[in-house]
Structures are given as structure tokens and as C-alpha cells.
Design an enzyme around this catalytic site. Structure first.
Site, PDB file in Angstrom:
ATOM      1  CG  ASP A 114      -0.243   0.031   2.524  1.00 11.61           C
ATOM      2  OD1 ASP A 114       0.991   0.235   2.552  1.00 11.61           O
ATOM      3  OD2 ASP A 114      -0.898  -0.116   3.563  1.00 11.61           O
ATOM      4  CB  CYS A 333      -8.232 -29.737  10.290  1.00 17.51           C
ATOM      5  SG  CYS A 333      -8.848 -28.083  10.708  1.00 17.51           S
ATOM      6  CG  HIS A 359      -8.272 -23.741  10.614  1.00 10.69           C
ATOM      7  ND1 HIS A 359      -8.786 -24.822   9.921  1.00 10.69           N
ATOM      8  CD2 HIS A 359      -9.323 -22.931  10.909  1.00 10.69           C
ATOM      9  CE1 HIS A 359     -10.098 -24.672   9.815  1.00 10.69           C
ATOM     10  NE2 HIS A 359     -10.453 -23.548  10.418  1.00 10.69           N
TER      11      HIS A 359
HETATM   12 ZN   LIG Z   1      -8.068 -26.645   9.094  1.00 10.53          ZN
END
Ligand SMILES: [Zn+2]
Length: 375
Positions: A114, A333, A359
Site C-alpha cells: 500500500d 485439522c 487454519h
Molecule cells: Zn483446518
């Protein structure tokens, strides 16, 4: 993907392929029948990325808690870094010495920086804005600094950013019309000077985006849009939104701006705050987004899942041997339980922030893929 779509192939399949600069090409693969949404490929140097694209924010030259290998694993091709922060620390000399921001960060995919305008105009110690530039005090040591269109171009050219943003004047959402009008005039003046400096000094791989301002007045938005488009840039951003106004106001203005932007160039909505907003902006024809929201929420223990948001600090996860999201196949996960994340956040272990960030970005990448597929 490592190469662009060849022209012959594009024509055969009805793609619309645009060469924007020596190193930037934009291909519109498909446009939605029911909204202004579009799906495309943006080639920036050696990087080809699919649009709509989400850019995580690497404020100080790092997407907090993740290294460049992890960002690539998640499938991120384009990240944003902040000129204001990097200008103050480590400073231009350090980044120049390292050969630019890509090598300094060990990031070989695309980078957008930016202009620093948004940060500077958010500072409580903003000293003075004139046509020449903006005088402000560093939030670190109070040192007075003067940003001009030329100096923020110089900084981003030293960084070697693939996409460089013009200096614009941002006003608060409650600003009176007179102030907003002055900011539109100044943004055009500054954009012209940015373009002149950029064209004389840029590195071959760099591209410059202009920013449309105009606050919450559609007439002023139209004026700004016409003036910025008239100057001509490699891509266009809509700035001055998501600054505290209501959701309805944000999208009423965005809806009035995107139809006027050149169809063949990428469109960037600066700063958004939720998945709903992202989906809405896609429907209005936006191709690029940035936000600190997925990474900042992660560090606060909030994870995105197919069942909605979860707060991993919540006591109900103390004994949960389930993953953050049963439908997610990310590293976190597949290998960790909510119980473990709950513990890490409870004892403020650094790994917790990293796992939640990983995640959230992976989840968002997946959602964007679904959005692209639905266009
Ligand atoms: Zn995940």
C-alpha cells in the site's frame, strides 16, 4: 500453475485476455450470468494467480506467525505489506541492502504494497496535509516525517513490489462534503505525480494501481472515478470504504463505483471485515481483497469452520478430541485437536497463534475457491 494461458487457447475457449503491462496480464475466464462477478487469471511476473484473490496482510514484512514456506503450502500467491510500517522499521536502507522486499522476506511470489496513506491518515498525530504531501509523527518515536507522492513511489520501488499503490487522501466516514471534495482533488493531483515518478523510476516488473476516493457521496465518487481512470493505471482500487460506516453504506458506494471501472483491468477493494462482505464484493465485480481479519481473529482464538466461528478458548473445547473443522483438510485439522488448541491458547503458547492462523487462511482459501467455482 506456472505459466499464463496462451492467446490462441484463450480465444478458442472464449477467454478474454488482456496484456496490461510488460509483466502483467489479466484474463477474464468467466463472468456470472446473475451478478457482476468474474473469474480470472492474473499473471504478475512469474506468478499466475486465480481471481477473485484474497491477500493476507504482512504488515511489517511478515504475515504474523507464518513463514514463506507455510504461506505457499496454504496456496497463497499474493501478499500485502505496509509501506508506512516498513518505512519506519526496518527502513528503506535495510530493504535496499537486502535487494528488495522479496529477497528480504524470502518470498518469491507476488507482493503488493500500500502507499502508507491509509495508516498515516489514521494517525492521531497527523500534523498537516497540503498539496505537496502529508506531515505526520511516527507512532514509534514521534519523529516528524513528510510523505509525498514521489517519496512513497520511491519507497515502493525500493521494495520491488509487483503492485505499487498510489498515495491517496483518505477521509473519515463522518467527514463533511467540503473535506471529501478536497480529498478527491488532492488524490487526483497526487495520483498524477505518482504516475509520473513511477514511469521514470520503476523496475521492469512493477505495476501501478490508482485509487478511487470520494467518501460516501456518489457524485464525488463518480468524479474521482473519472479522473483516476482518465489518468490510466494498470489496475484500480476502491479506497475509503470499511472505515466505520454501516455495511449498507459500504456496498451502496461500491455498487456505484465498480460498473464504471475498466472491465479489462483488475479491481481491488481495500480492506474488508468478513466473509459476507467478501462474497458481496465479488458479486459487485471485485477481483482482489485484503484484510487482517482472518489472521487477527486467529490470534484472538477465533477460528472459521464450516459450522461457523468457534472460540477455541471456550471451556466446551477442553476435552474435545475433534479437529477445528471436520471438513477441513489443512495440516492443523489433520494433526491437532481442539483440546490441544484450547490448551495452547489458555497458556498463551506461541504455537497456538500459528496453528489458528494457518487454519484460518487455509479455510478462507478454500472458501474463495468455492466462490470462484460458483461463478
Ligand atoms: Zn483446518
Amino acid at each position: 500453475m506456472s505459466s499464463t494461458v496462451p492467446l490462441v487457447f484463450s480465444l478458442e475457449f472464449g477467454f478474454q485476455f488482456y496484456t496490461i503491462s510488460e509483466t502483467m496480464e489479466f484474463t477474464i475466464i468467466k463472468e456470472s450470468d446473475t451478478s457482476r462477478a468474474r473469474k480470472g487469471l492474473l499473471k504478475l511476473g512469474q506468478t499466475v494467480l486465480e481471481t477473485p484473490v484474497f491477500m493476507p496482510v504482512g504488515t511489517k514484512g511478515t504475515v504474523k506467525t507464518l513463514d514463506s514456506g507455510e504461506l505457499k503450502e496454504i496456496g497463497l500467491d499474493l501478499i500485502l505489506a505496509n509501506t508506512y510500517h516498513l518505512y519506519l522499521r526496518p527502513g528503506l536502507d535495510v530493504i535496499k541492502n537486502a535487494g528488495g522486499l522479496h529477497s528480504f522476506m524470502n518470498w518469491d511470489r507476488a507482493l503488493l504494497t500500500d502507499s502508507g496513506g491509509y495508516q498515516v491518515f489514521s494517525l492521531p498525530d497527523l500534523k498537516k496535509v497540503t498539496d505537496e504531501g502529508v506531515l505526520f509523527k511516527s507512532h514509534i518515536d514521534g519523529q516528524e516525517i513528510f510523505f509525498t507522492p514521489e517519496s512513497v513511489m520511491e519507497a515502493q520501488i525500493i521494495f520491488g513490489s509487483d503492485i505499487v499503490m498510489c498515495l491517496d487522501e483518505c477521509v473519515e466516514h463522518t467527514a463533511p462534503l467540503k473535506k471529501t471534495r478536497e480529498a478527491v482533488i488532492r488524490t487526483t493531483l497526487w495520483s498524477r505525480r505518482c504516475k509520473e515518478y513511477f514511469n521514470c523510476h520503476k523496475k521492469p516488473h512493477q505495476n501501478l494501481f490508482g485509487i478511487v476516493q470520494g467518501g460516501f457521496d456518489k457524485g464525488l465518487r463518480k468524479e474521482s472515478l473519472e479522473q483516476i481512470c482518465e489518468l490510466g493505471f494498470d489496475g484500480y482500487a476502491v479506497g475509503g470504504l470499511s472505515v466505520g460506516e454501516t455495511y449498507e453504506k459500504t456496498f451502496d458506494i461500491l455498487d456505484s463505483v465498480t460498473p464504471g471501472l475498466p472491465r479489462e483491468k483488475p479491481r481491488y477493494f481495500m480492506g474488508l471485515g468478513s466473509l459476507d462482505e467478501l462474497e458481496q464484493a465479488v458479486r459487485m465485480g471485485v477481483d482482489m481483497f485484503d484484510s487482517v481479519w482472518p489472521t487477527r481473529n486467529a490470534r484472538n482464538g477465533q477460528v472459521f469452520t464450516s459450522e461457523g466461528k468457534k472460540q477455541v478458548r471456550n471451556a466446551r473445547f477442553k476435552y474435545s478430541l475433534e479437529p477445528v473443522d471436520k471438513e477441513c483438510s489443512c495440516f492443523v485439522c489433520r494433526n491437532h485437536t481442539l483440546s490441544y488448541l484450547h490448551h495452547l491458547f489458555n497458556v498463551e503458547e506461541l504455537l497456538g497463534y500459528k496453528l489458528a492462523t494457518y487454519h484460518n487462511l487455509y479455510f478462507l482459501q478454500n472458501r474463495i475457491k468455492q466462490i470462484r467455482d460458483s461463478i
